[in-house]
Design a protein around this motif. Structure first.
Motif: not given
Length: 350
Positions: A333-350
């Protein structure tokens, strides 16, 4: 001053003026620039150091005026006195405003921690990391939301995006989060949980939540249920962008065969929707996100290629995944984020 060398700039300015005064001819009145030093100090220093700096400049000019019998220096001394008094008052006002801003930001941080409670890095067999970014640098919260509940039915997560921005969106997000944290422990499946969230937006106070037309009040969301044991998980999408699943370098988009409409638009359905199961084994990665991620544009208007990016990046630890994602979004974006951003990253280990 070790952390911020700019704080010594008023002293460096005085030193510079002294050197220029020595090097320039006598008819060049460099001393008349001395009032700039306390004026600069007002923007950086507390009241007392600002006053002391101004008094030091005043004393130096006064002694030099007596030694040289130069009456013009007394005009400089008068200017230093006036500027120092104004600078001390300006410094006082600046400190008051900084204290007020600190209190406001503390309240905002507390509000965010109440609404978006920190999700543990480790829950059962899952490693988890979260990302939340608002387009306004000093804002802490917006219309995106997420939450986790470790229930007897499994580990349940929600991520969503409320239509609109500002305070109305925040109020709706708070209502949905409160509903999720209560219903997640009681609902027997994701369909019932989605109905509870839907009911939150269908109550009589919907107009108050929307602060306008209730017909324009809706939110997209995706619900995920991951059992502590087993090799499958369940997803229920309410008009939300599909999560990404990474396994052995392959990326699958978890488009549900029977998606539901956004929350508060369930009346549009003619037949009920059902959750969808998918394989989720040890070593698999799951990325949940809001549309602020996929709708980030570059200078040409092209959207951020999330699936392509995930092909190479959705293989490391969840925290590193989201750090890389944030960096990639800023670059795209060229350091121009113009909206809310949410994210969840998940890794299963077992």
């Amino acid at each position: 001053m070790r952390q911020d060398p700019v704080l010594v700039s008023p002293l460096l300015l005085i030193l510079l003026l002294f050197v220029l005064g020595v090097l320039t001819p006598p008819d060049v009145t460099i001393d008349r620039l001395l009032p700039v030093a306390p004026a600069l100090a007002a923007a950086l220093w507390p009241v007392v150091p600002t006053l002391l700096l101004g008094l030091a400049c005043l004393l130096g000019v006064a002694l030099y005026a007596v030694a040289t019998s130069d009456p013009s220096l007394w005009f400089t001394a008068g200017a230093i006195s006036a500027v120092t008094a104004a600078a001390a008052y300006a410094s006082h006002l600046r400190l008051q405003r900084e204290a007020t801003l600190t209190e406001v930001r503390t309240v905002a941080d507390t509000t965010q921690n109440v609404l978006l409670r920190p999700i543990p890095r480790r829950v059962g067999p899952l490693e988890i990391a979260t990302l939340y970014q608002t387009p306004t640098p000093h804002a802490r919260i917006g219309g995106d939301f997420y939450a986790l509940a470790d229930t007897r039915h499994g580990i349940r997560l929600v991520i969503g995006d409320v239509r609109g921005k500002g305070l109305p969106a925040l109020v709706v997000a708070a209502a949905l989060l409160g509903s999720f944290r209560e219903a997640a422990y009681e609902a027997t499946d994701l369909t019932q949980l989605a109905k509870r969230l839907e009911a939150t937006l269908l109550r009589g106070d919907a107009t108050a939540l929307a602060q306008g037309d209730p017909a324009e009040l809706f939110a997209t969301a995706v619900l995920v249920e991951i059992p502590r044991h087993g090799s499958h998980a369940t997803i229920f999408s309410c008009g939300h962008p599909p999560p990404l699943l990474a396994r052995h370098g392959n990326i699958d988009t978890l488009d549900t065969d029977d998606p539901a409409p956004p929350l508060n638009l369930g009346s549009l359905l003619t037949t009920p929707c059902h959750p969808q199961r998918f394989a989720f084994r040890a070593g698999d990665h799951l990325l949940l996100y809001t549309d602020g991620v996929t709708e980030t544009r570059d200078a040409t208007g092209a959207f951020f290629p999330l699936a392509t990016w995930a092909q190479e990046q959705l293989t490391t630890a969840p925290r590193q995944v989201l750090n890389n994602l944030h960096h990639a979004l800023l670059k795209h974006s060229g350091n121009n984020l113009n909206d809310d951003i949410a994210a969840i990253a998940i890794r299963k280990t077992a």
